[in-house]
Motif scaffolding. Structure first.
Motif, PDB file in Angstrom:
ATOM      1  N   ASP A   1      -7.587   0.882   0.083  1.00  0.00           N
ATOM      2  CA  ASP A   1      -7.361   1.372  -1.269  1.00  0.00           C
ATOM      3  C   ASP A   1      -6.526   2.651  -1.373  1.00  0.00           C
ATOM      4  O   ASP A   1      -6.339   3.172  -2.468  1.00  0.00           O
ATOM      5  CB  ASP A   1      -8.705   1.622  -1.964  1.00  0.00           C
ATOM      6  CG  ASP A   1      -9.455   0.331  -2.220  1.00  0.00           C
ATOM      7  OD1 ASP A   1      -8.815  -0.670  -2.581  1.00  0.00           O
ATOM      8  OD2 ASP A   1     -10.694   0.325  -2.055  1.00  0.00           O
ATOM      9  N   CYS A   2      -6.070   3.197  -0.251  1.00  0.00           N
ATOM     10  CA  CYS A   2      -5.258   4.411  -0.283  1.00  0.00           C
ATOM     11  C   CYS A   2      -3.916   4.122   0.384  1.00  0.00           C
ATOM     12  O   CYS A   2      -3.788   3.191   1.170  1.00  0.00           O
ATOM     13  CB  CYS A   2      -5.978   5.550   0.421  1.00  0.00           C
ATOM     14  SG  CYS A   2      -7.497   6.051  -0.435  1.00  0.00           S
TER      15      CYS A   2
ATOM     16  N   TRP B   1      -0.324  10.769   4.216  1.00  0.00           N
ATOM     17  CA  TRP B   1      -1.050  10.292   3.043  1.00  0.00           C
ATOM     18  C   TRP B   1      -0.218  10.491   1.795  1.00  0.00           C
ATOM     19  O   TRP B   1       0.469  11.496   1.650  1.00  0.00           O
ATOM     20  CB  TRP B   1      -2.358  11.058   2.837  1.00  0.00           C
ATOM     21  CG  TRP B   1      -3.509  10.665   3.695  1.00  0.00           C
ATOM     22  CD1 TRP B   1      -4.178  11.461   4.579  1.00  0.00           C
ATOM     23  CD2 TRP B   1      -4.164   9.394   3.750  1.00  0.00           C
ATOM     24  NE1 TRP B   1      -5.202  10.762   5.173  1.00  0.00           N
ATOM     25  CE2 TRP B   1      -5.206   9.492   4.678  1.00  0.00           C
ATOM     26  CE3 TRP B   1      -3.949   8.172   3.094  1.00  0.00           C
ATOM     27  CZ2 TRP B   1      -6.049   8.427   4.978  1.00  0.00           C
ATOM     28  CZ3 TRP B   1      -4.777   7.110   3.401  1.00  0.00           C
ATOM     29  CH2 TRP B   1      -5.816   7.237   4.325  1.00  0.00           C
ATOM     30  N   LEU B   2      -0.329   9.542   0.864  1.00  0.00           N
ATOM     31  CA  LEU B   2       0.267   9.675  -0.461  1.00  0.00           C
ATOM     32  C   LEU B   2      -0.859   9.861  -1.476  1.00  0.00           C
ATOM     33  O   LEU B   2      -1.959   9.330  -1.292  1.00  0.00           O
ATOM     34  CB  LEU B   2       1.079   8.424  -0.815  1.00  0.00           C
ATOM     35  CG  LEU B   2       2.299   8.168   0.060  1.00  0.00           C
ATOM     36  CD1 LEU B   2       2.933   6.826  -0.305  1.00  0.00           C
ATOM     37  CD2 LEU B   2       3.312   9.291  -0.065  1.00  0.00           C
ATOM     38  N   GLY B   3      -0.588  10.578  -2.522  1.00  0.00           N
ATOM     39  CA  GLY B   3      -1.600  10.881  -3.531  1.00  0.00           C
ATOM     40  C   GLY B   3      -1.802   9.771  -4.548  1.00  0.00           C
ATOM     41  O   GLY B   3      -1.857  10.034  -5.748  1.00  0.00           O
TER      42      GLY B   3
ATOM     43  N   TRP C   1     -10.825   6.029   4.588  1.00  0.00           N
ATOM     44  CA  TRP C   1     -11.574   6.794   5.571  1.00  0.00           C
ATOM     45  C   TRP C   1     -10.806   7.022   6.868  1.00  0.00           C
ATOM     46  O   TRP C   1     -11.212   7.813   7.706  1.00  0.00           O
ATOM     47  CB  TRP C   1     -12.928   6.152   5.874  1.00  0.00           C
ATOM     48  CG  TRP C   1     -12.865   4.692   6.221  1.00  0.00           C
ATOM     49  CD1 TRP C   1     -13.122   3.658   5.374  1.00  0.00           C
ATOM     50  CD2 TRP C   1     -12.513   4.111   7.477  1.00  0.00           C
ATOM     51  NE1 TRP C   1     -12.953   2.455   6.035  1.00  0.00           N
ATOM     52  CE2 TRP C   1     -12.575   2.709   7.327  1.00  0.00           C
ATOM     53  CE3 TRP C   1     -12.146   4.617   8.709  1.00  0.00           C
ATOM     54  CZ2 TRP C   1     -12.287   1.826   8.359  1.00  0.00           C
ATOM     55  CZ3 TRP C   1     -11.856   3.740   9.754  1.00  0.00           C
ATOM     56  CH2 TRP C   1     -11.927   2.357   9.566  1.00  0.00           C
ATOM     57  N   SER C   2      -9.672   6.315   7.048  1.00  0.00           N
ATOM     58  CA  SER C   2      -8.886   6.523   8.266  1.00  0.00           C
ATOM     59  C   SER C   2      -8.289   7.934   8.248  1.00  0.00           C
ATOM     60  O   SER C   2      -8.245   8.588   7.212  1.00  0.00           O
ATOM     61  CB  SER C   2      -7.788   5.462   8.392  1.00  0.00           C
ATOM     62  OG  SER C   2      -6.885   5.541   7.310  1.00  0.00           O
TER      63      SER C   2
ATOM     64  N   SER D   1      -9.278  12.210   6.497  1.00  0.00           N
ATOM     65  CA  SER D   1      -9.338  11.093   5.560  1.00  0.00           C
ATOM     66  C   SER D   1      -8.619  11.459   4.264  1.00  0.00           C
ATOM     67  O   SER D   1      -8.346  12.633   3.996  1.00  0.00           O
ATOM     68  CB  SER D   1     -10.797  10.737   5.248  1.00  0.00           C
ATOM     69  OG  SER D   1     -11.400  11.760   4.466  1.00  0.00           O
ATOM     70  N   TRP D   2      -8.369  10.438   3.443  1.00  0.00           N
ATOM     71  CA  TRP D   2      -7.676  10.656   2.174  1.00  0.00           C
ATOM     72  C   TRP D   2      -8.483  11.597   1.283  1.00  0.00           C
ATOM     73  O   TRP D   2      -7.956  12.551   0.726  1.00  0.00           O
ATOM     74  CB  TRP D   2      -7.451   9.311   1.486  1.00  0.00           C
ATOM     75  CG  TRP D   2      -6.586   9.373   0.264  1.00  0.00           C
ATOM     76  CD1 TRP D   2      -5.234   9.199   0.214  1.00  0.00           C
ATOM     77  CD2 TRP D   2      -7.015   9.608  -1.084  1.00  0.00           C
ATOM     78  NE1 TRP D   2      -4.798   9.320  -1.085  1.00  0.00           N
ATOM     79  CE2 TRP D   2      -5.878   9.580  -1.899  1.00  0.00           C
ATOM     80  CE3 TRP D   2      -8.243   9.853  -1.675  1.00  0.00           C
ATOM     81  CZ2 TRP D   2      -5.924   9.761  -3.276  1.00  0.00           C
ATOM     82  CZ3 TRP D   2      -8.309  10.051  -3.042  1.00  0.00           C
ATOM     83  CH2 TRP D   2      -7.143  10.002  -3.829  1.00  0.00           C
ATOM     84  N   SER D   3      -9.796  11.343   1.144  1.00  0.00           N
ATOM     85  CA  SER D   3     -10.606  12.176   0.245  1.00  0.00           C
ATOM     86  C   SER D   3     -10.743  13.601   0.766  1.00  0.00           C
ATOM     87  O   SER D   3     -10.681  14.551  -0.018  1.00  0.00           O
ATOM     88  CB  SER D   3     -11.982  11.553  -0.004  1.00  0.00           C
ATOM     89  OG  SER D   3     -12.683  11.390   1.198  1.00  0.00           O
ATOM     90  N   ASP D   4     -10.891  13.784   2.078  1.00  0.00           N
ATOM     91  CA  ASP D   4     -10.963  15.143   2.628  1.00  0.00           C
ATOM     92  C   ASP D   4      -9.635  15.871   2.426  1.00  0.00           C
ATOM     93  O   ASP D   4      -9.616  17.058   2.089  1.00  0.00           O
ATOM     94  CB  ASP D   4     -11.314  15.114   4.114  1.00  0.00           C
ATOM     95  CG  ASP D   4     -12.771  14.743   4.374  1.00  0.00           C
ATOM     96  OD1 ASP D   4     -13.582  14.765   3.425  1.00  0.00           O
ATOM     97  OD2 ASP D   4     -13.092  14.414   5.538  1.00  0.00           O
TER      98      ASP D   4
END
Length: 183
Positions: free
Chosen positions: A152-153, A114-116, A170-171, A74-77
């Protein structure tokens, strides 16, 4: 270059590079005399491979190094994992960097990265990973971002011609960490 990155990441006080073995010796105190080898007992050793420090590829982008994490998450992980290495999620801030990252993805066969950036705090107000800055450069695909059910990401996606799309945080997607090159 790689020794400097390693030293920065380890917060070392000094480093010695042995060219014959291509080894960085990072130390927790300042070394002024390397001739007697008394500095070796409390040294961390790292083998240096040209262009790569701790798995980071420093030959893609002028001012930073990239590293793909071994598994999608996921983005947050991904953000937490990158931060643990002193890095951030991939941040694209110019057309030239966008093109360099596209080439990087093509060479390695990555379909999404993913992008930051995210708009978690306020819908439509895209901010860098830690929420403090506007990215300044955007390359969203037409119709994106659409915030479809709270997306949102952002990711960079091959299927959109390497343009960006907003997705659920969360993806799971490929994580590429970015760290500034040591000067």
């Amino acid at each position: 270059m790689e020794c400097g990155l390693l030293c920065q990441q380890a917060s070392c006080m000094s480093m010695v590079y042995e060219a014959t073995g291509r080894i960085c010796h990072l130390h927790n105190r300042i070394i002024t005399n390397t001739s007697d080898c008394s500095w070796r007992p409390n040294t961390s050793y790292y083998t240096v491979v040209s262009g790569v420090a701790n798995g980071y590829d420093c030959d893609i982008i002028t001012d930073s190094c990239l590293k793909k994490l071994p598994s999608a998450m996921s983005w947050s992980d991904g953000s937490v994992q990158c931060a643990a290495e002193g890095a951030v999620l991939l941040h694209i801030d110019s057309v030239s960097k966008q093109q360099a990252v596209q080439h990087y993805m093509i060479e390695r066969g990555y379909s999404t990265v993913w992008l930051g950036i995210n708009d978690i705090a306020k819908e439509g107000d895209w901010r860098t990973e830690h929420g403090s800055d506007s990215p300044g450069y955007f390359n969203f695909s037409p119709g994106q971002p659409d915030d479809f059910t709270n997306q949102d990401c952002a990711i960079l996606k091959i299927y959109y011609g390497y343009q960006w799309e907003d997705v659920w945080c969360w993806s799971t997607n490929t994580v590429v960490c970015e760290i500034a090159k040591a000067l």
